[in-house]
Scaffold this motif. Sequence first.
Motif, short mmCIF file in Angstrom:
data_model
loop_
_atom_site.label_atom_id
_atom_site.label_comp_id
_atom_site.label_asym_id
_atom_site.label_seq_id
_atom_site.Cartn_x
_atom_site.Cartn_y
_atom_site.Cartn_z
N CYS A 397 60.94 21.06 18.04
CA CYS A 397 60.17 21.57 19.18
C CYS A 397 60.84 22.78 19.84
CB CYS A 397 59.95 20.47 20.20
SG CYS A 397 61.43 19.88 21.02
N ARG A 398 61.89 23.30 19.24
CA ARG A 398 62.53 24.49 19.81
C ARG A 398 61.52 25.65 19.83
NH1 ARG A 398 67.63 25.82 20.95
NH2 ARG A 398 68.45 23.97 19.87
N GLY A 399 61.36 26.25 20.99
CA GLY A 399 60.41 27.35 21.13
C GLY A 399 58.99 26.91 21.45
N TYR A 400 58.75 25.60 21.56
CA TYR A 400 57.41 25.13 21.89
C TYR A 400 56.99 25.63 23.27
CZ TYR A 400 56.34 21.71 18.19
OH TYR A 400 56.01 21.10 17.01
N GLY A 401 55.72 26.02 23.39
CA GLY A 401 55.10 26.31 24.66
C GLY A 401 54.04 25.27 24.96
N PRO A 402 53.33 25.41 26.08
CA PRO A 402 52.32 24.41 26.44
C PRO A 402 51.30 24.14 25.35
CG PRO A 402 52.77 25.84 28.30
CD PRO A 402 53.51 26.42 27.14
N ASP A 403 50.78 25.19 24.69
CA ASP A 403 49.77 24.98 23.64
C ASP A 403 50.34 24.20 22.47
OD1 ASP A 403 48.03 26.42 25.22
OD2 ASP A 403 48.29 28.30 24.11
N ASP A 404 51.60 24.47 22.15
CA ASP A 404 52.24 23.75 21.04
C ASP A 404 52.37 22.26 21.33
OD1 ASP A 404 52.87 26.13 19.42
OD2 ASP A 404 54.23 26.61 21.08
N TRP A 405 52.71 21.92 22.59
CA TRP A 405 52.82 20.52 22.95
C TRP A 405 51.46 19.83 22.87
CZ3 TRP A 405 56.99 18.00 22.52
CH2 TRP A 405 58.23 18.61 22.78
N ASP A 406 50.41 20.51 23.29
CA ASP A 406 49.08 19.92 23.17
C ASP A 406 48.74 19.66 21.70
OD1 ASP A 406 48.28 19.56 25.78
OD2 ASP A 406 47.37 21.54 25.97
N ASP A 407 49.07 20.61 20.83
CA ASP A 407 48.82 20.42 19.40
C ASP A 407 49.61 19.23 18.87
OD1 ASP A 407 47.14 22.59 19.31
OD2 ASP A 407 48.66 23.98 18.54
N ALA A 408 50.87 19.13 19.28
CA ALA A 408 51.72 18.04 18.80
C ALA A 408 51.19 16.68 19.22
CB ALA A 408 53.14 18.24 19.31
N PHE A 409 50.73 16.57 20.46
CA PHE A 409 50.26 15.27 20.94
C PHE A 409 48.89 14.93 20.35
CE2 PHE A 409 53.07 16.06 24.83
CZ PHE A 409 54.15 15.45 24.20
N ARG A 410 48.07 15.94 20.11
CA ARG A 410 46.79 15.68 19.45
C ARG A 410 47.02 15.16 18.03
NH1 ARG A 410 44.71 20.00 20.78
NH2 ARG A 410 45.33 21.27 18.99
N ILE A 411 47.96 15.77 17.32
CA ILE A 411 48.31 15.31 15.98
C ILE A 411 48.98 13.95 16.05
CG2 ILE A 411 49.82 15.78 14.00
CD1 ILE A 411 49.41 18.80 14.66
N GLY A 412 49.84 13.78 17.05
CA GLY A 412 50.58 12.53 17.19
C GLY A 412 49.67 11.33 17.37
N ARG A 413 48.58 11.50 18.10
CA ARG A 413 47.66 10.37 18.29
C ARG A 413 47.11 9.89 16.96
NH1 ARG A 413 45.44 13.36 22.38
NH2 ARG A 413 43.53 13.71 21.18
N ARG A 414 46.83 10.83 16.08
CA ARG A 414 46.30 10.48 14.77
C ARG A 414 47.37 9.80 13.91
NH1 ARG A 414 45.23 15.44 12.91
NH2 ARG A 414 43.46 15.57 14.33
N MET A 415 48.59 10.33 13.98
CA MET A 415 49.68 9.79 13.16
C MET A 415 50.14 8.42 13.65
SD MET A 415 51.78 13.37 12.81
CE MET A 415 53.14 12.75 11.82
N LEU A 416 49.95 8.14 14.94
CA LEU A 416 50.40 6.88 15.52
C LEU A 416 49.32 5.80 15.51
CD1 LEU A 416 52.41 8.14 18.62
CD2 LEU A 416 53.33 6.88 16.68
#
Length: 464
Positions: A397-416
């Motif tokens: 997550c180095r260099g992540y901005g707000p949009d990147d975190w939203d992408d990560a959590f949207r993907i994370g919901r599917r993976m979890l």
Amino acid sequence: MQRVDVAIVGGGPAGSAAAHAAASRGADALVMEKGVPRADRERLGPDSTDAAGILDYWVDIMGIHPDEFPEGVVQDHLDRAEFIGPNEACTLRSTGIESSYDRFGYTMHRARFDDFMRDRAEEAGAEYRVKASVKDVETDLAAGVGGDDPRHVLSLGSGDQVGADFLVLADGPQRTVTNRVLDDLLPEGAKASERLASTTNNHIAYQEYRKFPQEVYDEVDGAIKFWWGVMPGHTAYPWVFPNADNVCRVGLTMPIGMDLDDVEDREKYALIHEDDERIPSGKEYVRRILEREWGDEYDIEEDFPLVEDAGKTRGTETYPISSTKPIESPVDAGVCVTGGAMGATSAFHEGGDHVAVRTGAIAGELAADGDVSTYNDRWHEAIGDEVLRNVAMAELCRGYGPDDWDDAFRIGRRMLADEKGYKMFEQKFGAGWGATKLLLRYQWIKWQHRDGRYVQLTEDEYAY
């Protein structure tokens, strides 16, 4: 001069664990702790400042089950971790790692935990000395174990001296004593005090103890909550951790010395205001996250009052968090660096007590046996997977901005979806292209740091 088998600098979880392990095996162990006054502790003890949450498999890493604690150490039983982005969120209800502890985790009263660790060490026969500030350490590499002259001589602020065959450094992420010792054991010009400087290798954390309204406490009860992408900085985030009696710790971690002018897309960060001229203080960040989440329904200062008899001072505390990759120890000199001092804790997640206790216990055990040469191998074996996971996730997550975190959590919901927990990063590809990219990057980072390459100072760099 007092002579002991094992001298331990620092009386926090790592130091007390080292003392307990050494004394339990018959060694003469002495803990030297400066002693810090706290509003929530009657006697002097270690700084005792962190968010103090333990997940299920951390119980096994630490090797101490909460059933062993006296009343009041465990504050709240956890059933989930909530990761909240600017517009997306993801909830973790299982770490996915097998554990002997049958709950998701617990929060604890850190000062009471440290007192428990101290009492445990003293009951095993260790000496725990408070108001013992170590001013200097001299190491004689020619001195043998059990010889007439000690290998290490520690000079205290009181003027006393302590001689020891083995030295366990457990003085936390600021490394006040550790850096001075390592400076003398590194080649000329290779300064640990510069390479591992607190201002460049640590994050700063701030938290407040707040009494929550019953309805809000019911909402957060059982959950550790983290907000990502709402404030700038690598692994910078606010949190809420529930304690007992409707009290929660509201805090944050952030890099030291960040310049707001260097922040890209600052307008996207919810906790940065248009008229800010500098990075807000920890106190202001706490007020803003409370206002953002509950300010529409409550008066924050009246309905979420500070609990002034909690924490370090008047319901608040500021403390460093190690955000380094860990270091190996100069074991040929009879020195073991443990816990936060070795960088085994991580700014990516809250809580480093489990790895501090484990590394301290390994150091104390080996010192009591008279040979610490395998310490680096032993801690790699015991906590290597945990360190590698934290290093990889922080790099991910180095260099992540707000949009990147939203992408990560949207993907994370599917993976979890099937409660894989951390094992979501080990699953086969099939959760979409976004998940595939995330998995590939994570696995690539882990591969780059394989075989202990997550350390930043290796044993072979020391000069004996």
